[in-house]
Design an enzyme around this catalytic site. Sequence first.
Site, PDB file in Angstrom:
ATOM      1  CB  CYS A  18      47.485  42.231  41.175  1.00 60.76           C
ATOM      2  SG  CYS A  18      46.520  42.008  42.677  1.00 60.76           S
ATOM      3  CB  CYS A  54      42.675  61.972  39.015  1.00 62.80           C
ATOM      4  SG  CYS A  54      42.316  60.237  38.806  1.00 62.80           S
ATOM      5  CG  ASP A  64      45.036  35.743  39.471  1.00 63.35           C
ATOM      6  OD1 ASP A  64      45.584  36.694  40.063  1.00 63.35           O
ATOM      7  OD2 ASP A  64      44.514  35.862  38.345  1.00 63.35           O
ATOM      8  CD  GLN A  69      43.793  39.614  35.938  1.00 60.36           C
ATOM      9  OE1 GLN A  69      43.740  40.777  36.285  1.00 60.36           O
ATOM     10  NE2 GLN A  69      44.574  38.735  36.540  1.00 60.36           N
ATOM     11  CB  CYS A 114      47.436  57.832  36.200  1.00 54.14           C
ATOM     12  SG  CYS A 114      46.226  57.084  35.091  1.00 54.14           S
TER      13      CYS A 114
END
Length: 446
Positions: free
Chosen positions: A403, A77, A376, A278, A80
Amino acid sequence: MIKQNDVINYTAQDYANCETVGVCDGVTVFVPFLIKGEQARVKVDYVKKNVAYGNVIDVTRPSDKRVSAPCPHFTECGGCSLMHMTYAEQLVFKRNKVASNLGKIAHINVNVPPCVPSPHVLGYRNKLSLPVSGKQGDIKIGMYRRNSHNVVDMDDCLLGGDWSKSLVRLFRRYCNEQSIVPYDERTFTGEVRHLVARCVDGQLLVAVVSNGEFRRDLQPLINMLSAEFDKFGLFVNVNDNKNNVIMGKTTRHVYGLKYIESIHLGVKTRLSLDSFFQVNDEVKNAIYLKVKRLLDLSATEAFIDCFSGVGVLTNTLASYEYETYAIEIVPQAVENARETAALNGKRITNICGDVNVELPKLTAKLRGKNITLVVDPPRKGLGQTVCDTILRSAVDNLVYISCDSATLARDLALLSSKYEISYVQPYDMFPQTDNVETVVRLIRKT
């Protein structure tokens, strides 16, 4: 010379984003899912000139920082990328990633402290967007396979909470029992493209993202959800665009909750499914509290929050001592932000529009006033237009929440002619992934 399909003995010499990098026979080789210093047998999948890409066959000299990944879909996947590392090593990786990007891209030499950890490293996400694929009667719901748009079918994404496991199981059952045809990206046919859900404080919002108008009976799905969830709302989002954007512009409420009501840092909020918020509540709160402590608002005459989402941070920092403005491009988020301001009795001007357009107009309107600014932005960062606007403005105090440390570094290089960094701190908003949130305070040079 290394060729495609060769098996090589490889040493991971350093990191390059989430991959490791090493040199074999004069060729720079990139390999994922290793730890710096490890040795492995690697199959070379692609070669172009003096650069190659490969995948691990087996690790011949593992690091003491290697752990067994808890997810059976890890490496398959694409969700991660760091689950093979101890959590302590993940934090070291992220701190070094921020420092490296600031140094290499922005040529800024600044002390980057250790990354602030997340209280939870699994089950922390309050929102998931899962593609739907497969065939009629055999629906696949999960995440895209690494470097592809093929769906890895899974019952449980460990980054979501228990709610996500139950929801995926129910929705798969509903689709199969109703003989729903999943979306096919190659032919642009099928009925359902994505399952999107957000769960905060025990309140669940679910959207079926359909390829055109959804004509199926949703009552069986409502019945299934009612059996397992006390508070939920169901929506249909129509997306018939031939692109990779997850949600379309039209959302129809079908049943139950229309929004989530919750309290964050003392701010009463109403969250819609498509509003920016978030994904890690605890880390988000830690960041917003730090921003509040960082900003000296004593001399501020106007405060502007750019890319403000539903307005939690805006309301946290708003005061009757100065004018408060918020800029956000998503109409539903702006509607939520206006409701949030009303719920909390705050005087805030919420502007719906593109920051590239609205910030120059707003700073021109506020010319001569002492402005404090918080930005942001999404992963693409601020860009030249917004940076130029800030450089021309009267902004003395600026906090940048990022981010993506690469676009952050690019923007800091643009701002460095008039601003200097007084504070930088990485936060682990996204455990198990290579993404890292960074807070930077900038002060205008005298």
